[in-house]
Design a protein around this motif. Structure first.
Motif, PDB file in Angstrom:
ATOM      1  N   ALA A   1      31.909  67.229  44.925  1.00 54.64           N
ATOM      2  CA  ALA A   1      32.680  66.282  43.825  1.00 54.64           C
ATOM      3  C   ALA A   1      33.296  65.218  44.753  1.00 54.64           C
ATOM      4  O   ALA A   1      33.503  63.975  44.404  1.00 54.64           O
ATOM      5  CB  ALA A   1      33.770  67.114  43.434  1.00 54.64           C
ATOM      6  N   ALA A   2      33.654  65.582  46.260  1.00 56.89           N
ATOM      7  CA  ALA A   2      34.186  64.527  46.974  1.00 56.89           C
ATOM      8  C   ALA A   2      33.218  63.528  47.292  1.00 56.89           C
ATOM      9  O   ALA A   2      33.517  62.345  47.243  1.00 56.89           O
ATOM     10  CB  ALA A   2      34.824  65.341  48.290  1.00 56.89           C
ATOM     11  N   VAL A   3      31.988  64.091  47.433  1.00 56.68           N
ATOM     12  CA  VAL A   3      30.868  62.870  47.888  1.00 56.68           C
ATOM     13  C   VAL A   3      30.554  62.131  46.644  1.00 56.68           C
ATOM     14  O   VAL A   3      30.375  60.843  46.738  1.00 56.68           O
ATOM     15  CB  VAL A   3      29.566  63.692  48.341  1.00 56.68           C
ATOM     16  N   ALA A   4      30.575  62.558  45.642  1.00 57.62           N
ATOM     17  CA  ALA A   4      30.269  61.764  44.219  1.00 57.62           C
ATOM     18  C   ALA A   4      31.564  60.843  43.975  1.00 57.62           C
ATOM     19  O   ALA A   4      31.256  59.757  43.772  1.00 57.62           O
ATOM     20  CB  ALA A   4      30.231  62.951  43.020  1.00 57.62           C
ATOM     21  N   GLU A   5      32.723  61.305  44.301  1.00 59.63           N
ATOM     22  CA  GLU A   5      33.782  60.515  44.392  1.00 59.63           C
ATOM     23  C   GLU A   5      33.834  59.282  45.225  1.00 59.63           C
ATOM     24  O   GLU A   5      34.154  58.000  45.066  1.00 59.63           O
ATOM     25  CB  GLU A   5      35.362  61.165  44.488  1.00 59.63           C
ATOM     26  N   LEU A   6      33.322  59.665  46.551  1.00 56.10           N
ATOM     27  CA  LEU A   6      33.051  58.595  47.436  1.00 56.10           C
ATOM     28  C   LEU A   6      32.073  57.605  47.181  1.00 56.10           C
ATOM     29  O   LEU A   6      32.263  56.325  47.241  1.00 56.10           O
ATOM     30  CB  LEU A   6      32.789  59.311  48.862  1.00 56.10           C
ATOM     31  N   GLN A   7      30.953  57.923  46.489  1.00 59.99           N
ATOM     32  CA  GLN A   7      30.024  57.290  46.162  1.00 59.99           C
ATOM     33  C   GLN A   7      30.217  56.186  44.947  1.00 59.99           C
ATOM     34  O   GLN A   7      30.073  54.971  45.072  1.00 59.99           O
ATOM     35  CB  GLN A   7      28.548  58.069  45.813  1.00 59.99           C
ATOM     36  N   THR A   8      31.008  56.827  44.154  1.00 59.75           N
ATOM     37  CA  THR A   8      31.729  56.061  43.261  1.00 59.75           C
ATOM     38  C   THR A   8      32.434  54.780  43.664  1.00 59.75           C
ATOM     39  O   THR A   8      32.464  53.774  43.337  1.00 59.75           O
ATOM     40  CB  THR A   8      32.309  56.677  42.210  1.00 59.75           C
ATOM     41  N   ALA A   9      33.483  55.260  44.644  1.00 61.12           N
ATOM     42  CA  ALA A   9      34.405  54.517  45.243  1.00 61.12           C
ATOM     43  C   ALA A   9      33.740  53.208  46.069  1.00 61.12           C
ATOM     44  O   ALA A   9      33.937  51.974  45.975  1.00 61.12           O
ATOM     45  CB  ALA A   9      35.260  54.939  45.982  1.00 61.12           C
ATOM     46  N   LEU A  10      32.581  53.662  46.781  1.00 62.33           N
ATOM     47  CA  LEU A  10      31.685  52.744  47.768  1.00 62.33           C
ATOM     48  C   LEU A  10      30.980  51.954  46.362  1.00 62.33           C
ATOM     49  O   LEU A  10      31.115  50.652  46.871  1.00 62.33           O
ATOM     50  CB  LEU A  10      30.863  53.549  48.409  1.00 62.33           C
ATOM     51  N   ALA A  11      30.478  52.195  45.646  1.00 64.53           N
ATOM     52  CA  ALA A  11      29.768  51.363  44.518  1.00 64.53           C
ATOM     53  C   ALA A  11      30.814  50.376  43.914  1.00 64.53           C
ATOM     54  O   ALA A  11      30.538  49.257  43.722  1.00 64.53           O
ATOM     55  CB  ALA A  11      29.219  52.110  43.345  1.00 64.53           C
ATOM     56  N   GLN A  12      31.982  50.817  43.602  1.00 64.37           N
ATOM     57  CA  GLN A  12      32.853  49.884  43.168  1.00 64.37           C
ATOM     58  C   GLN A  12      33.541  48.705  44.136  1.00 64.37           C
ATOM     59  O   GLN A  12      33.549  47.826  43.852  1.00 64.37           O
ATOM     60  CB  GLN A  12      34.296  50.824  42.709  1.00 64.37           C
ATOM     61  N   LEU A  13      33.470  49.187  45.378  1.00 63.01           N
ATOM     62  CA  LEU A  13      33.748  48.349  46.491  1.00 63.01           C
ATOM     63  C   LEU A  13      32.667  47.391  46.689  1.00 63.01           C
ATOM     64  O   LEU A  13      32.759  46.226  46.820  1.00 63.01           O
ATOM     65  CB  LEU A  13      34.034  49.229  47.799  1.00 63.01           C
ATOM     66  N   GLU A  14      31.568  47.873  46.711  1.00 61.60           N
ATOM     67  CA  GLU A  14      30.399  47.016  46.796  1.00 61.60           C
ATOM     68  C   GLU A  14      30.327  46.092  45.489  1.00 61.60           C
ATOM     69  O   GLU A  14      30.195  44.753  45.728  1.00 61.60           O
ATOM     70  CB  GLU A  14      28.937  47.586  46.570  1.00 61.60           C
ATOM     71  N   ARG A  15      30.786  46.542  44.302  1.00 56.01           N
ATOM     72  CA  ARG A  15      30.885  45.296  43.252  1.00 56.01           C
ATOM     73  C   ARG A  15      31.990  44.525  43.453  1.00 56.01           C
ATOM     74  O   ARG A  15      31.824  43.061  43.131  1.00 56.01           O
ATOM     75  CB  ARG A  15      30.825  46.146  41.858  1.00 56.01           C
ATOM     76  N   THR A  16      33.072  44.771  43.955  1.00 58.09           N
ATOM     77  CA  THR A  16      34.273  43.943  44.399  1.00 58.09           C
ATOM     78  C   THR A  16      33.903  43.065  45.423  1.00 58.09           C
ATOM     79  O   THR A  16      34.044  41.732  45.155  1.00 58.09           O
ATOM     80  CB  THR A  16      35.600  44.767  44.684  1.00 58.09           C
ATOM     81  N   VAL A  17      33.313  43.536  46.471  1.00 52.61           N
ATOM     82  CA  VAL A  17      32.782  42.677  47.526  1.00 52.61           C
ATOM     83  C   VAL A  17      31.568  41.254  47.173  1.00 52.61           C
ATOM     84  O   VAL A  17      31.795  40.198  47.307  1.00 52.61           O
ATOM     85  CB  VAL A  17      32.334  43.181  48.741  1.00 52.61           C
ATOM     86  N   ALA A  18      30.995  42.132  46.250  1.00 51.80           N
ATOM     87  CA  ALA A  18      29.923  40.876  45.793  1.00 51.80           C
ATOM     88  C   ALA A  18      30.312  39.944  44.941  1.00 51.80           C
ATOM     89  O   ALA A  18      30.153  38.846  44.894  1.00 51.80           O
ATOM     90  CB  ALA A  18      28.541  41.706  44.909  1.00 51.80           C
ATOM     91  N   ALA A  19      31.438  40.478  43.927  1.00 54.73           N
ATOM     92  CA  ALA A  19      32.079  39.527  43.238  1.00 54.73           C
ATOM     93  C   ALA A  19      33.081  38.446  44.003  1.00 54.73           C
ATOM     94  O   ALA A  19      33.102  37.195  43.921  1.00 54.73           O
ATOM     95  CB  ALA A  19      33.103  40.171  42.166  1.00 54.73           C
ATOM     96  N   LYS A  20      33.452  38.992  45.013  1.00 48.65           N
ATOM     97  CA  LYS A  20      34.383  38.135  46.026  1.00 48.65           C
ATOM     98  C   LYS A  20      33.508  37.215  46.693  1.00 48.65           C
ATOM     99  O   LYS A  20      33.791  35.799  46.734  1.00 48.65           O
ATOM    100  CB  LYS A  20      35.014  39.049  47.166  1.00 48.65           C
ATOM    101  N   LEU A  21      32.482  37.576  47.168  1.00 48.05           N
ATOM    102  CA  LEU A  21      31.315  36.526  47.796  1.00 48.05           C
ATOM    103  C   LEU A  21      30.757  35.461  46.903  1.00 48.05           C
ATOM    104  O   LEU A  21      30.699  34.328  47.217  1.00 48.05           O
ATOM    105  CB  LEU A  21      30.173  37.365  48.582  1.00 48.05           C
TER     106      LEU A  21
END
Length: 105
Positions: free
Chosen positions: A17-37
Protein backbone atom coordinates in the motif's frame (compact mmCIF):
# COMPACT_ATOMS: atom_id res chain seq x y z
CA UNK A 1 -0.62 -19.86 9.64
CA UNK A 2 1.04 -18.66 12.80
CA UNK A 3 1.11 -15.24 14.34
CA UNK A 4 4.46 -14.35 12.75
CA UNK A 5 3.19 -15.24 9.30
CA UNK A 6 0.12 -13.08 9.84
CA UNK A 7 2.29 -10.19 10.92
CA UNK A 8 4.56 -10.67 7.89
CA UNK A 9 1.50 -10.76 5.64
CA UNK A 10 0.12 -7.56 7.19
CA UNK A 11 3.50 -5.88 6.88
CA UNK A 12 3.72 -6.97 3.25
CA UNK A 13 0.23 -5.54 2.59
CA UNK A 14 1.15 -2.26 4.29
CA UNK A 15 4.38 -2.15 2.34
CA UNK A 16 2.49 -2.75 -0.92
CA UNK A 17 0.00 0.00 0.00
CA UNK A 18 2.85 2.36 0.83
CA UNK A 19 4.60 1.55 -2.46
CA UNK A 20 1.34 2.11 -4.35
CA UNK A 21 0.85 5.43 -2.55
CA UNK A 22 4.44 6.40 -3.34
CA UNK A 23 3.95 5.50 -7.01
CA UNK A 24 0.77 7.62 -7.11
CA UNK A 25 2.61 10.54 -5.51
CA UNK A 26 5.52 10.18 -7.96
CA UNK A 27 3.14 10.08 -10.91
CA UNK A 28 1.46 13.27 -9.65
CA UNK A 29 4.86 14.88 -9.15
CA UNK A 30 5.86 13.95 -12.71
CA UNK A 31 2.64 15.48 -14.06
CA UNK A 32 3.21 18.63 -12.03
CA UNK A 33 6.82 18.95 -13.19
CA UNK A 34 5.80 18.37 -16.81
CA UNK A 35 3.10 21.04 -16.54
CA UNK A 36 5.56 23.45 -14.93
CA UNK A 37 8.12 22.83 -17.68
CA UNK A 38 5.43 23.36 -20.32
CA UNK A 39 4.45 26.64 -18.65
CA UNK A 40 8.09 27.74 -18.58
CA UNK A 41 8.49 26.87 -22.27
CA UNK A 42 5.31 28.78 -23.05
CA UNK A 43 6.57 31.72 -21.00
CA UNK A 44 9.90 31.67 -22.80
CA UNK A 45 8.14 31.51 -26.17
CA UNK A 46 5.88 34.40 -25.16
CA UNK A 47 8.86 36.45 -23.99
CA UNK A 48 10.65 35.78 -27.28
CA UNK A 49 7.54 36.73 -29.25
CA UNK A 50 7.18 39.91 -27.18
CA UNK A 51 10.81 40.83 -27.86
CA UNK A 52 10.25 40.31 -31.59
CA UNK A 53 7.13 42.48 -31.51
CA UNK A 54 9.00 45.20 -29.61
CA UNK A 55 11.76 45.13 -32.23
CA UNK A 56 9.13 45.35 -34.97
CA UNK A 57 7.46 48.26 -33.18
CA UNK A 58 10.77 50.10 -32.91
CA UNK A 59 11.51 49.50 -36.59
CA UNK A 60 8.03 50.64 -37.59
CA UNK A 61 8.36 53.76 -35.44
CA UNK A 62 11.60 54.61 -37.23
CA UNK A 63 9.98 53.97 -40.60
CA UNK A 64 7.04 56.18 -39.63
CA UNK A 65 9.35 58.98 -38.52
CA UNK A 66 11.23 58.77 -41.82
CA UNK A 67 7.98 58.76 -43.81
CA UNK A 68 6.68 61.79 -41.90
CA UNK A 69 9.95 63.65 -42.47
CA UNK A 70 9.75 62.83 -46.20
CA UNK A 71 6.12 63.98 -46.31
CA UNK A 72 7.06 67.28 -44.63
CA UNK A 73 9.90 67.79 -47.12
CA UNK A 74 7.57 67.06 -50.04
CA UNK A 75 4.99 69.49 -48.68
CA UNK A 76 7.64 72.21 -48.37
CA UNK A 77 8.80 71.49 -51.93
CA UNK A 78 5.21 71.59 -53.17
CA UNK A 79 4.63 74.92 -51.44
CA UNK A 80 7.81 76.31 -53.01
CA UNK A 81 6.79 75.07 -56.48
CA UNK A 82 3.33 76.60 -56.06
CA UNK A 83 4.87 79.91 -54.96
CA UNK A 84 7.21 79.92 -57.96
CA UNK A 85 4.38 79.01 -60.36
CA UNK A 86 2.28 81.81 -58.96
CA UNK A 87 5.15 84.27 -59.37
CA UNK A 88 5.79 83.03 -62.92
CA UNK A 89 2.07 83.19 -63.75
CA UNK A 90 1.91 86.74 -62.48
CA UNK A 91 4.97 87.59 -64.56
CA UNK A 92 3.46 86.02 -67.68
CA UNK A 93 0.14 87.78 -67.07
CA UNK A 94 1.95 91.09 -66.59
CA UNK A 95 4.02 90.53 -69.71
CA UNK A 96 0.92 89.66 -71.72
CA UNK A 97 -0.90 92.62 -70.24
CA UNK A 98 1.97 94.93 -71.26
CA UNK A 99 2.20 93.31 -74.70
CA UNK A 100 -1.55 93.34 -75.41
CA UNK A 101 -1.92 97.11 -75.63
CA UNK A 102 1.24 97.34 -77.76
CA UNK A 103 -0.26 94.90 -80.27
CA UNK A 104 -3.48 96.91 -80.52
CA UNK A 105 -1.68 99.99 -81.75
Amino acid sequence: MNHSDKRDLENAKRLEAAVAELQTALAQLERTVAAKLEDEVSSAELEEELAIMQDDRSRLALDLDAALARQNALERSRDEVLRRLETASEGVAAALGDAAPAQED
